[in-house]
Design a protein around this motif. Structure first.
Motif, PDB file in Angstrom:
ATOM      1  N   THR A 110       0.842  -1.186   0.000  1.00  0.00           N
ATOM      2  CA  THR A 110       0.000   0.000   0.000  1.00  0.00           C
ATOM      3  C   THR A 110       0.881   1.241   0.000  1.00  0.00           C
ATOM      4  O   THR A 110       2.100   1.157   0.198  1.00  0.00           O
ATOM      5  N   ASN A 163       0.642   3.813   2.144  1.00  0.00           N
ATOM      6  CA  ASN A 163       0.926   4.322   3.481  1.00  0.00           C
ATOM      7  C   ASN A 163       0.076   3.564   4.506  1.00  0.00           C
ATOM      8  O   ASN A 163      -0.678   2.659   4.152  1.00  0.00           O
ATOM      9  N   PHE A 164       0.190   3.972   5.754  1.00  0.00           N
ATOM     10  CA  PHE A 164      -0.559   3.299   6.821  1.00  0.00           C
ATOM     11  C   PHE A 164      -2.061   3.474   6.652  1.00  0.00           C
ATOM     12  O   PHE A 164      -2.834   2.529   6.840  1.00  0.00           O
ATOM     13  N   LYS A 165      -2.467   4.674   6.294  1.00  0.00           N
ATOM     14  CA  LYS A 165      -3.903   4.949   6.145  1.00  0.00           C
ATOM     15  C   LYS A 165      -4.527   4.040   5.087  1.00  0.00           C
ATOM     16  O   LYS A 165      -5.626   3.512   5.281  1.00  0.00           O
ATOM     17  N   GLU A 166      -3.844   3.838   3.970  1.00  0.00           N
ATOM     18  CA  GLU A 166      -4.363   2.964   2.928  1.00  0.00           C
ATOM     19  C   GLU A 166      -4.430   1.512   3.419  1.00  0.00           C
ATOM     20  O   GLU A 166      -5.385   0.789   3.122  1.00  0.00           O
ATOM     21  N   SER A 167      -3.436   1.090   4.193  1.00  0.00           N
ATOM     22  CA  SER A 167      -3.459  -0.261   4.776  1.00  0.00           C
ATOM     23  C   SER A 167      -4.673  -0.434   5.683  1.00  0.00           C
ATOM     24  O   SER A 167      -5.370  -1.448   5.630  1.00  0.00           O
ATOM     25  N   LEU A 168      -4.934   0.568   6.494  1.00  0.00           N
ATOM     26  CA  LEU A 168      -6.051   0.508   7.429  1.00  0.00           C
ATOM     27  C   LEU A 168      -7.396   0.519   6.706  1.00  0.00           C
ATOM     28  O   LEU A 168      -8.306  -0.241   7.054  1.00  0.00           O
ATOM     29  N   THR A 169      -7.506   1.333   5.663  1.00  0.00           N
ATOM     30  CA  THR A 169      -8.740   1.387   4.872  1.00  0.00           C
ATOM     31  C   THR A 169      -9.023   0.026   4.230  1.00  0.00           C
ATOM     32  O   THR A 169     -10.158  -0.465   4.254  1.00  0.00           O
ATOM     33  N   LYS A 229     -10.235  -2.483   6.782  1.00  0.00           N
ATOM     34  CA  LYS A 229     -11.652  -2.289   7.115  1.00  0.00           C
ATOM     35  C   LYS A 229     -12.557  -2.933   6.066  1.00  0.00           C
ATOM     36  O   LYS A 229     -13.587  -3.517   6.398  1.00  0.00           O
ATOM     37  N   VAL A 282      -1.626  -4.915  10.010  1.00  0.00           N
ATOM     38  CA  VAL A 282      -1.637  -3.602   9.373  1.00  0.00           C
ATOM     39  C   VAL A 282      -0.319  -2.899   9.683  1.00  0.00           C
ATOM     40  O   VAL A 282       0.030  -2.729  10.861  1.00  0.00           O
ATOM     41  N   TRP A 323       2.666   0.239   7.979  1.00  0.00           N
ATOM     42  CA  TRP A 323       2.882   1.297   7.003  1.00  0.00           C
ATOM     43  C   TRP A 323       3.342   0.634   5.712  1.00  0.00           C
ATOM     44  O   TRP A 323       4.321  -0.105   5.690  1.00  0.00           O
TER      45      TRP A 323
END
Length: 91
Positions: A32, A34-40, A43, A60, A62
């Motif tokens: 991914t 970044n971390f935010k994309e991994s988290l999205t 989900k 999850v 970065w």
């Protein structure tokens, strides 16, 4: 019902190339941005897990999300694991 090695290989061939089998676990490492994309993405996979009542291990980080799936009741891979993997591939 657990799958034998021949059945596993046939089903693995039907998935995206990122999936691999390690022991009794089907796993995929997803790169991914970044971390935010991994988290999205995690989900989205969680929604699939709840719908299918089949819950993977998600790691999850970065730049990466690791998905690990197995059928704990039989300590082996089953059709359910591969159906879950196909659903993840559609995201």
């Amino acid at each position: 019902m657990s799958l034998d090695e021949k059945q596993i290989q046939k089903k693995l061939d039907d998935l995206s190339m990122e999936w691999s089998v390690v022991g009794t676990v089907l796993e995929k490492d997803i790169k991914t941005k970044n971390f935010k994309e991994s988290l999205t993405l995690a989900k989205k996979i969680a929604k699939i897990a709840e719908k299918m009542n089949h819950h993977p291990k998600l790691t999850v980080e970065w730049g990466q999300l690791c998905v690990e799936i197995t059928t704990h009741e039989v300590n082996a891979l089953t059709d359910k694991d591969f159906k879950f993997a196909k659903a993840v591939d559609k995201i």
